[in-house]
Motif scaffolding. Structure first.
Motif, PDB file in Angstrom:
ATOM      1  N   ARG A 160      11.897 -33.488 -25.654  1.00  0.00           N
ATOM      2  CA  ARG A 160      12.083 -33.583 -24.207  1.00  0.00           C
ATOM      3  C   ARG A 160      10.952 -34.306 -23.474  1.00  0.00           C
ATOM      4  NH1 ARG A 160      15.782 -29.987 -21.893  1.00  0.00           N
ATOM      5  NH2 ARG A 160      16.736 -28.507 -23.332  1.00  0.00           N
ATOM      6  N   SER A 202      16.075 -34.403 -30.121  1.00  0.00           N
ATOM      7  CA  SER A 202      16.143 -33.713 -28.817  1.00  0.00           C
ATOM      8  C   SER A 202      14.773 -33.439 -28.189  1.00  0.00           C
ATOM      9  CB  SER A 202      16.972 -32.425 -28.900  1.00  0.00           C
ATOM     10  OG  SER A 202      16.310 -31.402 -29.592  1.00  0.00           O
ATOM     11  N   ARG A 207      15.874 -36.842 -23.286  1.00  0.00           N
ATOM     12  CA  ARG A 207      15.744 -36.174 -24.594  1.00  0.00           C
ATOM     13  C   ARG A 207      16.087 -37.173 -25.688  1.00  0.00           C
ATOM     14  NH1 ARG A 207      19.547 -31.099 -24.374  1.00  0.00           N
ATOM     15  NH2 ARG A 207      18.605 -30.697 -26.420  1.00  0.00           N
TER      16      ARG A 207
END
Length: 269
Positions: free
Chosen positions: A162, A160, A155
């Motif tokens: 993914r 963040s 991540r």
């Protein structure tokens, strides 16, 4: 081997020899959380190839003898690099191509110098640079990436994201710098836009006392108006803490490296 299953890993062994054989099959570099050490000599030899110390610091250690026989017989080895607990990245083929008894080590070619460089014999500088660059591409970069991706759970530390195919393992201090070690503590998982912004000194990370860091965006970029990508992709992260950091404190970015990189970011602004 001859219809038998042959394990390439064995508990406690850094060189694996098949049962009933006397030649090395596998080199193993175990994972060490937070270690700043590379699993090989930081300074390449005169021809750009890697160095591996004698096992047990002895030329006659059974594992050293097994490596010597692999060298004499031209055996193709597998090199397993630990990138996490019970997680390894394989490199194949690698060759033991020389021995330096005075230094207590073997010369290992990670499959980049076959046929045009010889152990201990300095080639033309452009050839040496090629060997070093190919070793970095074939070995340093994949090991570094795999370690960083595992530590950050694939991540982006800033947003963040993914999707691993859209992520890079960014160096805090560039690997060309003497302090730019190929260690998870000199790495950050970043999506490609944030990696590019970090390298261009558009995005900086300010170390903080109670955490890893806070994102800062260069002042002139904060004043621009250029659509949703700039607004949400960069400006919206200004003064926000990093969203993803390694669970293991020993794998979090080294503060001294973050501080040095942040100073460069401020100077560039």
């Amino acid at each position: 081997m001859n219809g038998r299953r042959v394990p390439l890993l064995r508990t406690g062994a850094s060189v694996v020899v098949a049962e009933g054989a006397d030649t090395a099959l596998t080199l193993v570099t175990p994972f060490a959380a937070g270690s700043a050490d590379r699993p090989f000599d930081d300074v390449p030899g005169p021809e750009g190839l890697l160095r591996v110390p004698y096992r047990g610091s002895s030329a006659q250690h059974p594992e050293s003898r097994a490596l010597r026989r692999a060298m004499e017989r031209g055996v193709q080895l597998v090199w397993l690099f630990g990138v996490g607990p019970a997680s390894y990245l394989p490199l194949f083929p690698v060759f033991v191509v020389g021995e330096e008894p005075g230094e207590g080590r073997f010369v290992v070619d990670p499959g980049v110098g076959q046929g045009f460089v010889a152990a201990g014999s300095p080639p033309d500088e452009h050839v040496r640079r090629y060997v070093v660059a190919q070793t970095r591409r074939r070995l340093h970069q994949p090991v570094f990436r795999a370690t960083v991706m595992r530590a950050y759970a694939s991540r982006c530390t800033v947003c963040s994201l993914r999707h691993e195919r859209l992520l890079d393992a960014a160096h805090i201090v560039p690997d060309a710098d003497p302090r730019g070690i190929a260690s998870v503590r000199n790495g950050l998982a970043m999506c490609k836009i944030h990696h590019a912004a970090f390298d261009a000194d558009i995005l900086g990370i300010r170390p903080v006392a109670d955490g890893v860091g806070v994102v800062e965006i260069r002042a002139d970029l904060l004043e621009e108006k250029d659509g949703p990508m700039l607004l949400h992709g960069l400006q919206g992260h200004h003064r926000q803490p990093l969203r993803v950091t390694p669970i293991d404190e020993a794998e979090r970015p080294a503060r001294e490296l973050l501080e040095r990189r942040y100073e460069e970011f401020l100077s560039a602004g």
